[in-house]
Design a protein around this motif. Structure first.
Motif, PDB file in Angstrom:
ATOM      1  N   LYS A 129      -5.991  61.887  44.637  1.00 32.48           N
ATOM      2  CA  LYS A 129      -4.573  61.951  44.306  1.00 32.48           C
ATOM      3  C   LYS A 129      -4.008  60.543  44.144  1.00 32.48           C
ATOM      4  O   LYS A 129      -4.242  59.672  44.980  1.00 32.48           O
ATOM      5  CB  LYS A 129      -3.809  62.684  45.411  1.00 32.48           C
ATOM      6  N   TYR A 130      -3.276  60.332  43.059  1.00 31.83           N
ATOM      7  CA  TYR A 130      -2.606  59.066  42.767  1.00 31.83           C
ATOM      8  C   TYR A 130      -1.106  59.319  42.707  1.00 31.83           C
ATOM      9  O   TYR A 130      -0.669  60.272  42.063  1.00 31.83           O
ATOM     10  CB  TYR A 130      -3.073  58.495  41.425  1.00 31.83           C
ATOM     11  N   SER A 131      -0.340  58.475  43.369  1.00 27.76           N
ATOM     12  CA  SER A 131       1.115  58.640  43.395  1.00 27.76           C
ATOM     13  C   SER A 131       1.806  57.399  42.860  1.00 27.76           C
ATOM     14  O   SER A 131       1.342  56.277  43.064  1.00 27.76           O
ATOM     15  CB  SER A 131       1.589  58.895  44.825  1.00 27.76           C
ATOM     16  N   GLY A 132       2.900  57.626  42.188  1.00 27.34           N
ATOM     17  CA  GLY A 132       3.727  56.542  41.665  1.00 27.34           C
ATOM     18  C   GLY A 132       5.171  57.018  41.630  1.00 27.34           C
ATOM     19  O   GLY A 132       5.509  58.071  42.166  1.00 27.34           O
ATOM     20  N   HIS A 133       5.989  56.229  40.996  1.00 28.54           N
ATOM     21  CA  HIS A 133       7.410  56.574  40.851  1.00 28.54           C
ATOM     22  C   HIS A 133       7.829  56.320  39.412  1.00 28.54           C
ATOM     23  O   HIS A 133       7.246  55.471  38.726  1.00 28.54           O
ATOM     24  CB  HIS A 133       8.269  55.716  41.782  1.00 28.54           C
ATOM     25  N   TYR A 134       8.855  57.040  38.983  1.00 26.86           N
ATOM     26  CA  TYR A 134       9.402  56.763  37.662  1.00 26.86           C
ATOM     27  C   TYR A 134      10.917  56.792  37.731  1.00 26.86           C
ATOM     28  O   TYR A 134      11.510  57.393  38.623  1.00 26.86           O
ATOM     29  CB  TYR A 134       8.872  57.733  36.609  1.00 26.86           C
ATOM     30  N   GLN A 135      11.510  56.089  36.784  1.00 24.19           N
ATOM     31  CA  GLN A 135      12.964  56.090  36.677  1.00 24.19           C
ATOM     32  C   GLN A 135      13.334  56.083  35.204  1.00 24.19           C
ATOM     33  O   GLN A 135      12.584  55.595  34.357  1.00 24.19           O
ATOM     34  CB  GLN A 135      13.577  54.899  37.393  1.00 24.19           C
ATOM     35  N   ILE A 136      14.508  56.632  34.928  1.00 25.99           N
ATOM     36  CA  ILE A 136      15.017  56.701  33.562  1.00 25.99           C
ATOM     37  C   ILE A 136      16.197  55.749  33.456  1.00 25.99           C
ATOM     38  O   ILE A 136      17.069  55.731  34.318  1.00 25.99           O
ATOM     39  CB  ILE A 136      15.468  58.132  33.226  1.00 25.99           C
ATOM     40  N   ASN A 137      16.194  54.963  32.401  1.00 30.41           N
ATOM     41  CA  ASN A 137      17.304  54.054  32.133  1.00 30.41           C
ATOM     42  C   ASN A 137      17.660  54.212  30.657  1.00 30.41           C
ATOM     43  O   ASN A 137      16.991  53.652  29.794  1.00 30.41           O
ATOM     44  CB  ASN A 137      16.907  52.611  32.458  1.00 30.41           C
ATOM     45  N   GLY A 138      18.683  55.007  30.401  1.00 27.76           N
ATOM     46  CA  GLY A 138      19.062  55.283  29.014  1.00 27.76           C
ATOM     47  C   GLY A 138      17.970  56.082  28.327  1.00 27.76           C
ATOM     48  O   GLY A 138      17.609  57.164  28.769  1.00 27.76           O
ATOM     49  N   SER A 139      17.406  55.537  27.263  1.00 28.88           N
ATOM     50  CA  SER A 139      16.350  56.227  26.527  1.00 28.88           C
ATOM     51  C   SER A 139      14.961  55.700  26.890  1.00 28.88           C
ATOM     52  O   SER A 139      14.000  55.932  26.174  1.00 28.88           O
ATOM     53  CB  SER A 139      16.580  56.065  25.021  1.00 28.88           C
ATOM     54  N   MET A 140      14.864  55.013  28.027  1.00 32.31           N
ATOM     55  CA  MET A 140      13.590  54.441  28.460  1.00 32.31           C
ATOM     56  C   MET A 140      13.156  55.072  29.783  1.00 32.31           C
ATOM     57  O   MET A 140      13.982  55.411  30.620  1.00 32.31           O
ATOM     58  CB  MET A 140      13.710  52.926  28.655  1.00 32.31           C
ATOM     59  N   GLY A 161      14.950  64.331  25.911  1.00 30.23           N
ATOM     60  CA  GLY A 161      14.137  65.459  26.328  1.00 30.23           C
ATOM     61  C   GLY A 161      14.575  66.055  27.647  1.00 30.23           C
ATOM     62  O   GLY A 161      15.473  65.576  28.315  1.00 30.23           O
ATOM     63  N   SER A 162      13.906  67.106  28.026  1.00 31.51           N
ATOM     64  CA  SER A 162      14.214  67.782  29.283  1.00 31.51           C
ATOM     65  C   SER A 162      13.616  67.013  30.457  1.00 31.51           C
ATOM     66  O   SER A 162      12.762  66.135  30.281  1.00 31.51           O
ATOM     67  CB  SER A 162      13.641  69.199  29.256  1.00 31.51           C
ATOM     68  N   GLU A 163      14.034  67.369  31.645  1.00 29.32           N
ATOM     69  CA  GLU A 163      13.489  66.721  32.838  1.00 29.32           C
ATOM     70  C   GLU A 163      11.986  66.987  32.952  1.00 29.32           C
ATOM     71  O   GLU A 163      11.217  66.097  33.303  1.00 29.32           O
ATOM     72  CB  GLU A 163      14.209  67.230  34.084  1.00 29.32           C
ATOM     73  N   ALA A 164      11.559  68.203  32.623  1.00 31.50           N
ATOM     74  CA  ALA A 164      10.139  68.547  32.683  1.00 31.50           C
ATOM     75  C   ALA A 164       9.333  67.718  31.683  1.00 31.50           C
ATOM     76  O   ALA A 164       8.234  67.247  31.996  1.00 31.50           O
ATOM     77  CB  ALA A 164       9.939  70.031  32.426  1.00 31.50           C
ATOM     78  N   ALA A 165       9.869  67.523  30.477  1.00 34.85           N
ATOM     79  CA  ALA A 165       9.178  66.721  29.466  1.00 34.85           C
ATOM     80  C   ALA A 165       9.108  65.263  29.887  1.00 34.85           C
ATOM     81  O   ALA A 165       8.088  64.595  29.682  1.00 34.85           O
ATOM     82  CB  ALA A 165       9.883  66.856  28.116  1.00 34.85           C
ATOM     83  N   THR A 166      10.173  64.762  30.500  1.00 35.62           N
ATOM     84  CA  THR A 166      10.183  63.373  30.968  1.00 35.62           C
ATOM     85  C   THR A 166       9.165  63.180  32.083  1.00 35.62           C
ATOM     86  O   THR A 166       8.424  62.195  32.095  1.00 35.62           O
ATOM     87  CB  THR A 166      11.589  62.985  31.456  1.00 35.62           C
ATOM     88  N   GLU A 167       9.090  64.133  33.007  1.00 30.85           N
ATOM     89  CA  GLU A 167       8.108  64.034  34.091  1.00 30.85           C
ATOM     90  C   GLU A 167       6.686  64.103  33.537  1.00 30.85           C
ATOM     91  O   GLU A 167       5.795  63.384  34.000  1.00 30.85           O
ATOM     92  CB  GLU A 167       8.326  65.139  35.120  1.00 30.85           C
ATOM     93  N   ALA A 168       6.451  64.956  32.557  1.00 27.59           N
ATOM     94  CA  ALA A 168       5.123  65.051  31.942  1.00 27.59           C
ATOM     95  C   ALA A 168       4.744  63.723  31.290  1.00 27.59           C
ATOM     96  O   ALA A 168       3.594  63.270  31.403  1.00 27.59           O
ATOM     97  CB  ALA A 168       5.092  66.179  30.914  1.00 27.59           C
ATOM     98  N   LEU A 169       5.686  63.083  30.616  1.00 29.42           N
ATOM     99  CA  LEU A 169       5.432  61.771  30.008  1.00 29.42           C
ATOM    100  C   LEU A 169       5.120  60.744  31.089  1.00 29.42           C
ATOM    101  O   LEU A 169       4.183  59.958  30.956  1.00 29.42           O
ATOM    102  CB  LEU A 169       6.634  61.323  29.176  1.00 29.42           C
TER     103      LEU A 169
END
Length: 62
Positions: free
Chosen positions: A12-23, A42-50
């Motif tokens: 298992k690998y863990s990280g974090h992501y954040q959204i800033n505008g369109s990035m 996109g949707s929250e699910a699509a953003t998490e998948a990316l």
């Protein structure tokens, strides 16, 4: 930041992501990778998948 995790070859690998505008930025092991979201963000699910895809790329290139 939101936590994400993926499993590769039983590990298992863990990280974090954040959204800033369109990035979206993914943080893993002290490294950050940023890419542009497609369309209108996109949707929250699509953003998490990316974000998970980016995390997978970061693991492969580590």
């Amino acid at each position: 930041m939101k936590e994400i995790s993926i499993t590769r070859q039983g590990k298992k690998y863990s990280g974090h992501y954040q959204i800033n505008g369109s990035m979206v930025s993914v943080h893993y092991a002290g490294v950050k990778k940023t890419t542009q979201l497609g369309g209108s963000g996109g949707s929250e699910a699509a953003t998490e998948a990316l974000a998970k895809t980016i995390l997978g790329e970061m693991i492969r290139h580590r």
